[in-house]
Enzyme design. Sequence first.
Site, PDB file in Angstrom:
ATOM      1  CG  ASP A  44     127.442  90.487 -67.345  1.00 28.02           C
ATOM      2  OD1 ASP A  44     127.121  91.179 -66.688  1.00 28.02           O
ATOM      3  OD2 ASP A  44     128.621  89.416 -67.461  1.00 28.02           O
TER       4      ASP A  44
ATOM      5  CG  ASP B 176     123.889  91.772 -63.506  1.00 25.78           C
ATOM      6  OD1 ASP B 176     123.555  91.007 -63.218  1.00 25.78           O
ATOM      7  OD2 ASP B 176     125.832  91.914 -62.588  1.00 25.78           O
ATOM      8  CD  GLU B 177     124.710  87.061 -66.337  1.00 26.90           C
ATOM      9  OE1 GLU B 177     124.902  86.997 -67.344  1.00 26.90           O
ATOM     10  OE2 GLU B 177     124.484  87.017 -65.338  1.00 26.90           O
TER      11      GLU B 177
END
Length: 400
Positions: free
Chosen positions: A8, A102-103
């Site tokens: 993350d 983003d993860e």
Amino acid sequence: MRAILHVDMDAFYASVEQRDNPSLRGKPVIVGGHAQRGVVVAASYEVRPFGVRSAMPMARAVKQAPHAVVVKPRFSAYAEASEQVFAIFERYTPLIEPLSLDEAFLDVTASVGLFGAAADIAKRIRKEIAHELNLPASAGIATAKFVAKIASDLAKPNGQREVRAEETVAFLAGLPVSRLWGVGPKTEEAMKRAGLSTIGDVAARELGWLEERFGSSGKHLWELSHGIDARDVVPDRAAKSVGAEDTFEEDLTGLEALKPHVHAQALRVARRLRRASLKGRVVQLKLKFADFTLITRRTTLREATDDGQVLYRAALELLERAHEGKPMRLTGVSVQLDEDEAQLGLFPAAVPKTSKLNEAMDRIAARFGSKAITMADIAGAEAPDDDDHRSERPVEKPKR
């Protein structure tokens, strides 16, 4: 024994802004829109002690941290950084399940023989992201997705945490029941009334006791409390639709005010379709009025297309039918992807006259940005650059 990573990025949008603008480093940064209407898209770690969090109304965030630097979001920059991050993931495994820009979950079970232990792989990934992209990332390592996600949350910022199989139950025991997937405020309240405040409290109960009080959810809660989560890491699913939408800084009234925005959105959708070699027949228009009433209208074209003008004409017809003269807060255009194989004809289909024009415009946009060349009616409209949605991975062609 599976090896699952949850990687993350830390305060991703804010971190990209601080990286690209050195004057923002170390300062409290809020990425968000209009001070009275928008919401916080991202908050740097420097501003979080003041209670500022993502999805918080901007008005409240600015009130709590009046000294913070407010930056308008640049989604094209975040999409580009995301592409680079996922390219690093792909060096270690093809089993990547994106959750957002983003993860992602990574299954590195088959990679440990080549790259070393799962924790070492996580360390290498974070080091490469930091060295090549100058961005911080956190990671959780476990044998189950649920546990890896919690581990990465607790490792933030810019850290990693490994939970070995034999440590799982003890690791979870002291955490609040709200950490269990599927436990929202109402379920949490019901569990606390039943004397269950921590995950350890749930693990201590018999399965039958939990099923008696929580029905079919009882088994789910019992399994998670013991770290049992058999779900596989599912690689990126093909997108079902491509869309673009904008929330206006101020409400807009009248067709003439809305047309340039709908036109620009149709062109952005078309560029994304062509970039992924996709077409679609079902065009949908999304409208949100000033009172937050949301409606959608759709139409089906005779032939699948990736041409922005065709999409715009269809969306405009929907707009003219749905428009009621009320102030508008948001418009959006989307296209459902056409995944059916077309039957081959005896003679090749004629190439649309617009194809060469679109190809030329795409080349210009790729080199100079999507605003370098545009239509006269949208030249003055405020619209972002070609925007892969903030929560989407870039579109890939569906696998047959």
